[in-house]
Design an enzyme around this catalytic site. Structure first.
Site, mmCIF file in Angstrom:
data_model
loop_
_atom_site.group_PDB
_atom_site.id
_atom_site.type_symbol
_atom_site.label_atom_id
_atom_site.label_comp_id
_atom_site.label_asym_id
_atom_site.label_seq_id
_atom_site.Cartn_x
_atom_site.Cartn_y
_atom_site.Cartn_z
ATOM 1 N N HIS A 1 -3.837 2.516 -2.170
ATOM 2 C CA HIS A 1 -4.091 1.267 -1.441
ATOM 3 C C HIS A 1 -4.374 0.119 -2.404
ATOM 4 C CE1 HIS A 1 -5.749 -0.954 2.144
ATOM 5 N NE2 HIS A 1 -6.413 -1.568 1.186
ATOM 6 N N GLU A 2 -5.321 0.320 -3.318
ATOM 7 C CA GLU A 2 -5.722 -0.775 -4.204
ATOM 8 C C GLU A 2 -4.629 -1.129 -5.205
ATOM 9 O OE1 GLU A 2 -8.111 -2.523 -3.392
ATOM 10 O OE2 GLU A 2 -9.136 -1.159 -2.029
ATOM 11 N N HIS B 1 -2.362 -3.594 -3.590
ATOM 12 C CA HIS B 1 -2.853 -4.963 -3.763
ATOM 13 C C HIS B 1 -2.496 -5.493 -5.153
ATOM 14 C CE1 HIS B 1 -5.146 -5.407 -0.110
ATOM 15 N NE2 HIS B 1 -5.957 -4.397 -0.380
ATOM 16 N N HIS C 1 1.212 -6.214 -5.678
ATOM 17 C CA HIS C 1 1.543 -7.405 -4.890
ATOM 18 C C HIS C 1 1.164 -8.654 -5.693
ATOM 19 C CE1 HIS C 1 1.151 -9.558 -0.688
ATOM 20 N NE2 HIS C 1 2.025 -10.141 -1.475
#
Length: 593
Positions: free
Chosen positions: A386-387, A390, A393
């Protein structure tokens, strides 16, 4: 619990990539503080020529980037050990500097808005460098009705340092001061209850351990309920103050407008999830039956319905799992992922005083950083995926765009991270041949839905209602907040769930409430990610190409338009309904297993 200096250096992030030392921080701080006087040179002169306007905007951009470097370094050093006063001071000083800069630069937007549109367009034609700020001008013009005089804008900017206190107080209480009573495990061994250990304890197969961990945490929040209610209420009031001052109908309208998101998106989400709550009620009933419980309680929500080997997943193994799961995104994505793993982008393990939870954050011009509190659970593996979503991105947007356009809006912030989780889950489901393991993974995937779509929408309802009541003049007392929160839990979890009184205090520990109207975007982002990941896994090359355009899009267009590059229209409730359909499929398959 290890102290910070007991953690191996290879398992810590390397903040020297932002600034090489504390001394360099001090030097940059003094340099930036001196340079702030430069704002006065441009005040009152922006309409004189395109060159003056460009030089002002470029100066403001350079100052912003320096302050960002100061603030991120100070806050991330503080997050390593929140008890260290030195770095609390660093982040506080950087924040104060940002407020000072905001006050000194507050004339810029009013002066631009005071120009006749033809004059502004003429300046842009004569100064080609101003085209760099085309998106900036677009956003400014959208806020014309909500921008005040230069003097009022300066006053508002200067007020922000004082009005951020509720968030600062909560952060220090929740990360540096609060302590929870220890419990004992099934063998009588004392186990500390911390933010980092809480979820693993709630996953424990021993129901007594779960219950005692649950009671340990919420007994403490209950003790401080009145103080935390006052802190929460103060934060709601400051949000309402800025909204009303800027002529918005409500704090919700203000914060959604900041992200260029129509309020109908929020309402569509709540309405669609409310319609889909029978699915969550069904899930609770299945969980109760599978766990063999006479009554299902809130502390029974996290423990897997299917037992799994309790051995911890080593961090190196977690990294390999993530890489395999994200393989459909291609070699370039995987090579960047490996670069992050190899070059200390990540602060891996919990230590005494370290900030709880996980996040990705960084500074334009350097790589992103990830804070973890890796505990070896499958959830920890998904948090890593998940991180890093980020982080990459941010990396793609930073590489593709200038600083002024690179920072993407919060509305799209959870899409890439959740897409990574969905791809990892689909990969794990695809490679397992064991029915029990498959059932476990289905359970985990459904829990992602419950925690991200249903739970965050429940938070969104709570937040909208508390802000509405406060704006109507109703005091947000601890009693009221607990009652509202209890009623929402009853609504969401349905007739089978025993809604324990302890859960009434959960609102008191949610840090995202101090960033108003943030949480709903977890649910919308998750729904968009479900659609995107499904298309990528189906081999849709156009969807994959559109996704990388999205990742590189930063803030180059409104977030609703960015998602349309991936074929997802969040102005409708359709993506929410598609996500609920996936949840239903998972639940039905789980029942058959």
């Amino acid at each position: 619990m290890k102290k910070r200096d007991e953690i191996p250096v290879c398992d810590t992030w390397n903040l020297a990539d932002i600034l090489p030392s504390d001394e360099a921080w001090e030097a940059l701080f003094l340099e930036t503080e001196r340079e702030l006087a430069g704002y006065k040179e441009f005040e009152g002169h922006l309409a004189e020529s395109g060159e003056v306007l460009f030089q002002c905007l470029k100066f403001d951009e350079d100052i912003s980037l320096k302050i960002e470097r100061l603030f991120v370094y100070g806050r991330e050093k503080s997050d390593e050990d929140t008890a260290k006063a030195k770095y609390q001071d660093f982040s506080a000083r950087a924040q104060a500097l940002s407020y000072k800069a905001a006050g000194l630069s507050s004339y810029i937007v009013p002066e631009i808005l005071a120009m006749n549109e033809s004059v502004l367009n003429g300046l842009i034609r004569t100064e080609k460098e101003l085209r760099r700020y085309a998106r900036t001008f677009e956003i400014i013009m959208k806020k014309k009705a909500h921008t005040l005089s230069a003097g009022m804008e300066e006053l508002l900017a200067r007020s922000m340092e004082a009005t951020q206190s509720p968030s600062d107080i909560f952060n220090m209480f929740n990360n540096a001061d609060v302590k929870f009573p220890s419990i004992t495990d099934s063998e009588g061994k004392e186990i500390p209850v911390t933010h980092g250990t809480y979820i693993p304890l709630m996953e424990n197969r021993d129901r007594r351990v779960r219950k005692e961990a649950f009671q340990s945490m919420y007994s403490v929040y209950g003790q401080f309920a009145n103080t935390l209610a006052a802190t929460f209420a103060a934060n709601v009031k400051q949000a309402s103050f800025y909204a009303k001052t800027r002529n918005y109908a409500s704090s919700r309208a203000y914060y959604l407008a900041e992200n260029e998101v129509p309020e109908s998106v929020y309402d569509n989400l709540v309405a669609a999830i409310s319609e889909g709550l029978p699915l969550l009620h069904d899930y609770v009933a299945v969980r109760k039956k599978v766990l063999g419980l006479d009554e299902i309680h809130m502390y029974d929500l996290y423990t897997p319905m299917v037992s799994r080997d309790d051995s911890r997943i080593p961090y190196d193994e977690a990294r390999e799992m993530v890489k395999k799961g994200l393989a459909p995104l291609g070699e370039k994505y995987l090579s960047l992922l490996q670069e992050g793993f190899d070059n200390r982008w990540i602060d891996v393990y919990e230590n005494e005083g370290k900030r709880s939870g996980a996040y990705s954050w960084g500074v334009y011009g350097t790589h992103p950083y990830v804070l973890l509190n890796y505990s070896g659970t499958l959830d920890s593996v998904f948090t890593l995926a998940h991180e890093m979503g980020h982080s990459l991105h941010s990396w793609f947007s930073d590489q593709a765009l200038p600083y002024v356009d690179a920072g993407y809006k919060i509305f799209v912030a959870e899409v890439a991270s959740t897409c990574n989780e969905a791809l990892l889950n689909r990969y794990l489901l695809a490679v397992t041949e064991d029915k029990k393991e498959r059932a476990y993974l289905l359970n985990h995937f459904m829990e992602s839905f419950r925690g991200t779509v249903f739970r965050q929408t429940m938070f969104a309802e709570f937040e909208a209602e508390t802000h509405r009541r406060s704006e109507a003049g109703e005091p947000l007392t601890a009693e009221l907040l607990c009652r509202l929160y209890h009623e929402l839990n009853v609504k969401y979890f349905g007739p089978e769930m025993m809604v324990d009184s302890e859960i009434d205090y959960e609102w008191a520990r949610i840090p995202h409430f101090y960033t108003p109207f943030y949480v709903y975007q977890y649910a919308t982002g998750f729904s968009a990610a479900m659609a995107i990941s499904s298309r990528i896994l189906a081999g849709d090359e156009q969807a994959l190409e559109g996704y990388f355009k999205f990742l590189s899009g930063g803030n180059s267009m409104p977030p609703i338009e960015l998602l349309k590059l991936c074929g997802v229209d969040m102005s409708t409730a359709q993506p929410i309904r598609e996500a609920l359909a996936v949840f239903k499929e998972l639940l039905e398959e789980y029942k058959t297993l």
